[in-house]
Design a protein around this motif. Sequence first.
Motif, short mmCIF file in Angstrom:
data_model
loop_
_atom_site.label_atom_id
_atom_site.label_comp_id
_atom_site.label_asym_id
_atom_site.label_seq_id
_atom_site.Cartn_x
_atom_site.Cartn_y
_atom_site.Cartn_z
N GLU A 158 0.83 -1.21 0.00
CA GLU A 158 0.00 0.00 0.00
C GLU A 158 0.86 1.26 0.00
O GLU A 158 0.57 2.23 -0.71
CB GLU A 158 -0.94 0.01 1.22
N THR A 293 -2.12 -1.44 8.03
CA THR A 293 -1.48 -2.29 7.03
C THR A 293 -0.45 -3.22 7.65
O THR A 293 -0.32 -4.37 7.26
CB THR A 293 -0.80 -1.45 5.94
N ASN A 312 -7.41 -5.22 12.56
CA ASN A 312 -7.13 -5.65 11.19
C ASN A 312 -5.78 -5.13 10.68
O ASN A 312 -5.47 -3.94 10.81
CB ASN A 312 -8.25 -5.17 10.26
N THR A 314 -3.70 -5.55 7.08
CA THR A 314 -3.82 -6.09 5.73
C THR A 314 -2.65 -6.97 5.34
O THR A 314 -2.81 -7.92 4.58
CB THR A 314 -3.96 -4.95 4.70
N GLU A 317 -3.56 -10.54 6.44
CA GLU A 317 -4.92 -11.06 6.23
C GLU A 317 -4.92 -12.47 5.67
O GLU A 317 -5.82 -13.26 5.94
CB GLU A 317 -5.71 -10.13 5.31
N ARG A 329 -12.45 -3.38 8.82
CA ARG A 329 -11.49 -2.31 8.63
C ARG A 329 -11.93 -1.02 9.31
O ARG A 329 -11.13 -0.11 9.51
CB ARG A 329 -11.29 -2.03 7.12
#
Length: 383
Positions: A158, A293, A312, A314, A317, A329
Amino acid sequence: MPRLRNKIILILSPQAWGKMFLSKHHYAIELAKLGNVVYFLNPPAQTPANLKKSIEIKYSHVHPNLFLIDHRLYFPYWLKFKFFFAFHWLMKFQVKRILKKIERPIDIIWSYDIGNFYPFGFFNRDALRIFHPVDEPLNLPAIEAAEGAEIIFSVTEEILSKYSKYDVPKHLIRHGLAGDFVDLPLNATVNKPLHIGYSGNLSRNDIDRETLVKIIEENRNCIFEFWGSFTADQSNIGGALDSETEDFIARLRSNSNVVLHGVVPTAELAIAINRMQAFLICYDVQRDQSKGTNSHKVMEYLSTGKVIISSNLTSYEKHPELVQMVPDRNHNHSLPLLFKQIINQLDEYNSIPQQEQRKEYARENSYANQVFRIEKILIEMKK
């Protein structure tokens, strides 16, 4: 040139050197261990300059090849927020003064500077210019800080995608693991009551404080141990020390099942967290500086092999074997229930095979290994 050996390296950091270490501090240590002479440039002090002692270079006491640079500006710091062009024009002369003080030609400029204090254009074009953002770029100056870089590394896809306009190589290098955490002994002991670990700066305002306190108060059968700064004098990595933060710290202190250890040396932290049975990460994704993230502390937790229960993230995940997280999220409403479910099945989540899998992943991402990966990329780039 790309070999990371026997070079003069200048690291540009938005966080000062202090008791708490982040990625840029750990990379500085690993690069020094390889025989490089490393200068770690702290952000400018926000105090009036003493022109006779406005730039000071001192030993780090961590490694003989590692030096710290403190400096005060000869112009008002607030210009950065009011007149950015003027701030940069004056900063260019400040950089010249710093380089003159170093008295050595710099081989590599390694920048973590998403505050864009020191654009690459201020430095000799002969130096290799590495941009390495490890936090989410939240404004235009954070993006423009990559201008002039020859290569970009970051800890998430990201973040890398935010720099798409720069036509230079970009590579994902995960957060690393400090040497003190590598090869921690497997600790299969289950203490009663269960001990839950949390490390990090407690003055950060992106912690989901309500959810964190709720979990603590609903699980009196667990002891929650916290390592990290919770007062102004402990932190070198920022944080909000306002009335809301003070209230949050007071709420933590008021719970008999909470222990606040404060900041401890890395080696001591590694030993301490290895006796935990589980770990907790609880950020408000919308306010999190990394936007949910990734988190530097994950690798340290994984090095113990114990289960991680988290908001959360990412980057993990697709790795439920590494991190147990809520799917949402936008909120952490389900985190207290997830915590209870996992604690009630701790034998399953902390089975020896699962612990070994987590520990191996952490070992593979040691800072020593990450530096080696970066070195290989740089060699390929220069062929």
